[in-house]
Design an enzyme around this catalytic site. Sequence first.
Site, PDB file in Angstrom:
ATOM      1  N   HIS A 156       0.865  -1.177   0.000  1.00 27.91           N
ATOM      2  CA  HIS A 156       0.000   0.000   0.000  1.00 27.91           C
ATOM      3  C   HIS A 156       0.903   1.230   0.000  1.00 27.91           C
ATOM      4  O   HIS A 156       1.723   1.413   0.893  1.00 27.91           O
ATOM      5  CB  HIS A 156      -0.916   0.026   1.219  1.00 27.91           C
ATOM      6  CG  HIS A 156      -1.869   1.184   1.198  1.00 27.91           C
ATOM      7  ND1 HIS A 156      -3.157   1.082   0.687  1.00 27.91           N
ATOM      8  CD2 HIS A 156      -1.721   2.475   1.584  1.00 27.91           C
ATOM      9  CE1 HIS A 156      -3.752   2.252   0.779  1.00 27.91           C
ATOM     10  NE2 HIS A 156      -2.911   3.110   1.320  1.00 27.91           N
ATOM     11  N   CYS A 157       0.739   2.072  -1.003  1.00 27.87           N
ATOM     12  CA  CYS A 157       1.591   3.257  -1.149  1.00 27.87           C
ATOM     13  C   CYS A 157       0.851   4.491  -0.643  1.00 27.87           C
ATOM     14  O   CYS A 157      -0.131   4.918  -1.254  1.00 27.87           O
ATOM     15  CB  CYS A 157       1.986   3.443  -2.610  1.00 27.87           C
ATOM     16  SG  CYS A 157       3.041   4.889  -2.881  1.00 27.87           S
ATOM     17  N   PRO A 158       1.300   5.103   0.460  1.00 32.18           N
ATOM     18  CA  PRO A 158       0.622   6.302   0.965  1.00 32.18           C
ATOM     19  C   PRO A 158       0.742   7.490   0.013  1.00 32.18           C
ATOM     20  O   PRO A 158      -0.114   8.374   0.003  1.00 32.18           O
ATOM     21  CB  PRO A 158       1.336   6.579   2.293  1.00 32.18           C
ATOM     22  CG  PRO A 158       2.662   5.913   2.159  1.00 32.18           C
ATOM     23  CD  PRO A 158       2.436   4.715   1.303  1.00 32.18           C
TER      24      PRO A 158
END
Length: 333
Positions: A156-158
């Site tokens: 998951h890439c913020p």
Amino acid sequence: MMVLKWFQKKIRVIKIEFLTLFYNSHMSTDYVFDTLVQPGFWMVDTFAGLLGPAFVLLVTFLTMTVIFIVYWVGLPYYLEYKPFWFVCFLIVLGHYILINVVFNYWMALTTHPGIPPYDRDLPQVVSICKKCIAPKPPRTHHCSICNICILKMDHHCPWLNNCVGHYNHRYFFLYMAYMILGCVFIMSLGFEILFDLVFVSDDPMNFEPCFLMFSRSTLIYYESFFTTSCFICLGALMLWHANLIHHGETSIEAHINKSETKRMAELGKKYTNIYNFGPKYNWYLFLGMLDGRGWLSVLFPSRHKPPRDGLTWDTVHSENLNWTYGAYRRSTS
């Protein structure tokens, strides 16, 4: 003495009662560590979800400011001191890189990575998700931030406020690649400006406000700091992902494959990653060089989807892909 024996007996009874309620045959240091850090994972998951839009705005703002300084400081400098044909070439090259950066970031941001369908039977199932209480196809993992299973989940890439998975993994990597290329472009051409206007020139105009309250030297320092920082940090991340792609695995699968390799070695066996077609074909598959598509789909913006639907996968034991640059041949070594 009688009192001491009575206390010892009571302590043994209390210990037995405690173990009856809480004994776990799987207890280990890893189990204790995982239990203790769960609150930390919860905080990271919660705040990453809440701050995701802010991170996207921050990336957009920083990128826009860097581009603005190129136009405000860099372009006038090169128009004044360099041949016109050379400046035109740099403008075309710079905008080529910029278009690819914007396109791939937008596609990685807005393209859903893919989720398993819940309204029909799945062709392949490897396990049941303990969070979704639903079957999981191969290479699918649960994202605790999105709270859903993601096809071929990498992480998951913020900075995207999105998961990187089956349908947007290529956009994510190409965004990093073109962003690094853009940093190299700015740093290589901006070094002369930094050296000339800041360290050599004694023109007082360089230190007086030229945009709002910021002087030209301040803008140059700002540009140098962010492009260099981005080059180092994002470059390291890109190299990590390039190594994963090189071996036909995702970030999550890298940990699984490492653990399985160690476990199988202890049993005197060899573990094989069935999704590893070899470096060349791993890159062809990842970049979508199939069905006649070639390097133009990498060098220029392309919306082509990855092969398959993320529910079934070709493996080294069984593949039926139309490779653009020659059929895959499994190594016998």
